[in-house]
Design an enzyme around this catalytic site. Sequence first.
Site, PDB file in Angstrom:
ATOM      1  N   HIS A 265       0.856  -1.194   0.000  1.00  0.00           N
ATOM      2  CA  HIS A 265       0.000   0.000   0.000  1.00  0.00           C
ATOM      3  C   HIS A 265       0.888   1.238   0.000  1.00  0.00           C
ATOM      4  CE1 HIS A 265      -3.399   2.513   0.610  1.00  0.00           C
ATOM      5  NE2 HIS A 265      -3.680   2.287   1.877  1.00  0.00           N
ATOM      6  N   HIS A 304      -2.381  -2.432  -9.649  1.00  0.00           N
ATOM      7  CA  HIS A 304      -3.353  -1.759  -8.769  1.00  0.00           C
ATOM      8  C   HIS A 304      -4.621  -2.581  -8.743  1.00  0.00           C
ATOM      9  CE1 HIS A 304      -5.852   1.375  -7.001  1.00  0.00           C
ATOM     10  NE2 HIS A 304      -4.737   1.959  -6.652  1.00  0.00           N
ATOM     11  N   ASP A 362       2.849   5.289  -6.895  1.00  0.00           N
ATOM     12  CA  ASP A 362       4.112   5.147  -6.152  1.00  0.00           C
ATOM     13  C   ASP A 362       5.333   4.990  -7.025  1.00  0.00           C
ATOM     14  OD1 ASP A 362       1.997   3.412  -4.052  1.00  0.00           O
ATOM     15  OD2 ASP A 362       3.128   5.169  -3.410  1.00  0.00           O
TER      16      ASP A 362
HETATM   17  C1  SDX Z   1      -1.404   2.105  -3.425  1.00  0.00           C
HETATM   18  O1  SDX Z   1      -6.128   0.791  -3.185  1.00  0.00           O
HETATM   19  C2  SDX Z   1      -5.630   1.950  -3.463  1.00  0.00           C
HETATM   20  O2  SDX Z   1      -6.277   2.814  -3.987  1.00  0.00           O
HETATM   21  C3  SDX Z   1      -4.185   2.119  -3.061  1.00  0.00           C
HETATM   22  C4  SDX Z   1      -3.516   3.416  -3.491  1.00  0.00           C
HETATM   23  C5  SDX Z   1      -4.100   4.607  -2.769  1.00  0.00           C
HETATM   24  O3  SDX Z   1      -3.975   5.722  -3.298  1.00  0.00           O
HETATM   25  O4  SDX Z   1      -4.606   4.435  -1.637  1.00  0.00           O
HETATM   26  O5  SDX Z   1      -3.655   3.591  -4.887  1.00  0.00           O
HETATM   27  C6  SDX Z   1      -2.032   3.410  -3.156  1.00  0.00           C
HETATM   28  O6  SDX Z   1      -1.358   1.299  -2.529  1.00  0.00           O
HETATM   29  C7  SDX Z   1      -0.904   1.803  -4.814  1.00  0.00           C
HETATM   30  C8  SDX Z   1      -0.345   0.351  -4.927  1.00  0.00           C
HETATM   31  C9  SDX Z   1       1.074   0.364  -4.363  1.00  0.00           C
HETATM   32  N1  SDX Z   1       1.591  -1.029  -4.273  1.00  0.00           N
HETATM   33  C10 SDX Z   1       2.562  -1.474  -5.076  1.00  0.00           C
HETATM   34  O7  SDX Z   1       3.049  -0.834  -6.021  1.00  0.00           O
HETATM   35  C11 SDX Z   1       3.063  -2.873  -4.704  1.00  0.00           C
HETATM   36  C12 SDX Z   1       3.161  -3.708  -5.987  1.00  0.00           C
HETATM   37  N2  SDX Z   1       1.782  -3.945  -6.473  1.00  0.00           N
HETATM   38  C13 SDX Z   1       1.133  -5.161  -6.037  1.00  0.00           C
HETATM   39  O8  SDX Z   1       1.499  -5.684  -4.808  1.00  0.00           O
HETATM   40  C14 SDX Z   1      -0.311  -5.289  -6.485  1.00  0.00           C
HETATM   41  O9  SDX Z   1      -0.384  -4.840  -7.774  1.00  0.00           O
HETATM   42  C15 SDX Z   1      -1.389  -4.621  -5.642  1.00  0.00           C
HETATM   43  C16 SDX Z   1      -1.301  -5.019  -4.226  1.00  0.00           C
HETATM   44  C17 SDX Z   1      -1.265  -3.137  -5.763  1.00  0.00           C
HETATM   45  C18 SDX Z   1      -2.738  -5.048  -6.218  1.00  0.00           C
HETATM   46  O10 SDX Z   1      -2.828  -6.401  -6.032  1.00  0.00           O
HETATM   47  P1  SDX Z   1      -4.164  -7.222  -6.415  1.00  0.00           P
HETATM   48  O11 SDX Z   1      -5.213  -6.330  -6.965  1.00  0.00           O
HETATM   49  O12 SDX Z   1      -4.528  -8.080  -5.237  1.00  0.00           O
HETATM   50  O13 SDX Z   1      -3.711  -8.085  -7.625  1.00  0.00           O
HETATM   51  P2  SDX Z   1      -3.005  -9.482  -7.552  1.00  0.00           P
HETATM   52  O14 SDX Z   1      -1.953  -9.457  -6.489  1.00  0.00           O
HETATM   53  O15 SDX Z   1      -4.060 -10.525  -7.493  1.00  0.00           O
HETATM   54  O16 SDX Z   1      -2.248  -9.532  -8.975  1.00  0.00           O
HETATM   55  C19 SDX Z   1      -2.867 -10.065 -10.129  1.00  0.00           C
HETATM   56  C20 SDX Z   1      -1.705 -10.655 -10.940  1.00  0.00           C
HETATM   57  C21 SDX Z   1      -0.923 -11.718 -10.165  1.00  0.00           C
HETATM   58  O17 SDX Z   1      -0.318 -12.567 -11.129  1.00  0.00           O
HETATM   59  P3  SDX Z   1      -1.041 -14.015 -11.468  1.00  0.00           P
HETATM   60  O18 SDX Z   1      -1.264 -14.716 -10.134  1.00  0.00           O
HETATM   61  O19 SDX Z   1      -2.331 -13.664 -12.180  1.00  0.00           O
HETATM   62  O20 SDX Z   1      -0.046 -14.729 -12.335  1.00  0.00           O
HETATM   63  O21 SDX Z   1      -0.748  -9.621 -11.234  1.00  0.00           O
HETATM   64  C22 SDX Z   1       0.497  -9.943 -10.604  1.00  0.00           C
HETATM   65  C23 SDX Z   1       0.189 -10.948  -9.523  1.00  0.00           C
HETATM   66  O22 SDX Z   1       1.335 -11.744  -9.250  1.00  0.00           O
HETATM   67  N3  SDX Z   1       1.009  -8.683 -10.067  1.00  0.00           N
HETATM   68  C24 SDX Z   1       2.277  -8.289 -10.169  1.00  0.00           C
HETATM   69  C25 SDX Z   1       2.321  -7.019  -9.565  1.00  0.00           C
HETATM   70  N4  SDX Z   1       1.108  -6.684  -9.110  1.00  0.00           N
HETATM   71  C26 SDX Z   1       0.292  -7.724  -9.410  1.00  0.00           C
HETATM   72  N5  SDX Z   1       3.360  -8.908 -10.723  1.00  0.00           N
HETATM   73  C27 SDX Z   1       4.517  -8.204 -10.648  1.00  0.00           C
HETATM   74  N6  SDX Z   1       4.628  -6.972 -10.095  1.00  0.00           N
HETATM   75  C28 SDX Z   1       3.570  -6.358  -9.543  1.00  0.00           C
HETATM   76  N7  SDX Z   1       3.701  -5.144  -8.997  1.00  0.00           N
END
Ligand code: SDX
Length: 428
Positions: A265, A304, A362
């Site tokens: 997050h 996201h 971010d």
């Molecule tokens: C913020 O919610 C908000 O609005 C948050 C925010 C705000 O203003 O409050 O926008 C701020 O928190 C932005 C997000 C910051 N986090 C990151 O940058 C961390 C990296 N991102 C991930 O951890 C992830 O993308 C999330 C947590 C942000 C979202 O995760 P989801 O929606 O639960 O999606 P998921 O984990 O189920 O991913 C779906 C697929 C998976 O692959 P498969 O299982 O389908 O093969 O996408 C992949 C994930 O492994 N994936 C990524 C990835 N993010 C998702 N693979 C590599 N790198 C990534 N960053």
Amino acid sequence: MENKVTLTYKNGEQSIDLPVLPATLGPSVVDIRTFSKTGMFTFDPGFLATSACESQITYIDGDLGQLYYRGYPIEQLAEHSDYLESCYLLIYGELPTKQQKEDFVRVVTKHTMVHDQMTRFFQGFRRDAHPMAMMVGVTGALSAFYQDSLDINDPEHRRVAIYRLISKIPTIAAMCYRYNQGLPFQYPRNDLGYTANFLHMMFSTPCEPYEPNPVLVKALDRILILHADHEQNASTSTVRLAGSSGANPFACIAAGIACLWGPSHGGANEAVLKMLDEIGSVENVPAFMEGVKNKTHKLMGFGHRVYKNMDPRAAIMKETCDEVLKELGLENDPKFKLAMALEKIALEDPYFIERKLYPNVDFYSGIVLTALGIPVSMFTVIFALARTVGWISHWNEMISDPAMKIGRPRQLYTGSPRRDYVDIKNRG
Ligand code: SDX
């Protein structure tokens, strides 16, 4: 015709009609408040398809990459507004008149000091304590000092608490930095604007005059606007859930800060800089990307839950990054170059395209915050500073709703069936 969905269950022998509630923008919702009549619960860990509340504050269209604060597109607010005006908009729902804005700014400015005894809280922390640990503790402690605004059912108490939080959070944030650096705390200056004053409290020294660079002030002020709210994200939902028990606003905001700290997050901006340091140079990007695809690590700052298109804030953040680096003569900043190369490679890679993974807010924020002289450990503190207005606006919207109930989710229980106690001498 009544807008409803009909659910059949028990092999089609039973059915239930569930009303569909229309939205101003975005998806309608199925009202499942009577769902327990079926003798079942719904199941949606992570709330991927569940609305936890009704709100009028912020709207996100994840497919189109749109973000509106009270209906105003983030691009227009970032270009034409300023952070305190955006705070007024988020709290009261309308852009302020000239007089309303002057009054709001004056009251916030006059309340930026904290009770001097609060400085003693910092003495209990190690100098190398993470600033977010201090932010959680000291913000929660505000409720020990401001006991005259804790009756959440009194609109005047809520108004006072809102002003105190917006006014004092930059002061507390700067104190965390100063304590980490072994520098004396700097008192606020009422002759400076909100963001300029924050930079003063962060970087001025008692030894010489300090005038913040107006280009950098404008850039940071825009960054605060971009982070101000984002509907029902994890930390805002934390604030809402804490507030639903009747906890005081300072404790609720402390809970939001704690949730924001997580690397998935608000902690992602700090994680992006660590990731760029680990990668080191563009030559190492292919190997790093292999690690992402075999899930050894994630590409931090990408992906996201809602945006399946470019996060509109990321595009504005990238422009701001470019602006600040040019102002500081850092156009060739290696981290910025590496981040842009990483972004280009990811946006062309089927792995990311198939999963609709784009840069989020971010991805570039850490680079511009570094250029502004803000250390990595303070990145999420800046995010918390900016998001306090979003948290407190949602808290106020929820508490003002007479239909508000304490949040208490149910579960799918798959543990042991009932069984009798076994005396220790009869155990295996
Ligand atoms: C913020 O919610 C908000 O609005 C948050 C925010 C705000 O203003 O409050 O926008 C701020 O928190 C932005 C997000 C910051 N986090 C990151 O940058 C961390 C990296 N991102 C991930 O951890 C992830 O993308 C999330 C947590 C942000 C979202 O995760 P989801 O929606 O639960 O999606 P998921 O984990 O189920 O991913 C779906 C697929 C998976 O692959 P498969 O299982 O389908 O093969 O996408 C992949 C994930 O492994 N994936 C990524 C990835 N993010 C998702 N693979 C590599 N790198 C990534 N960053």
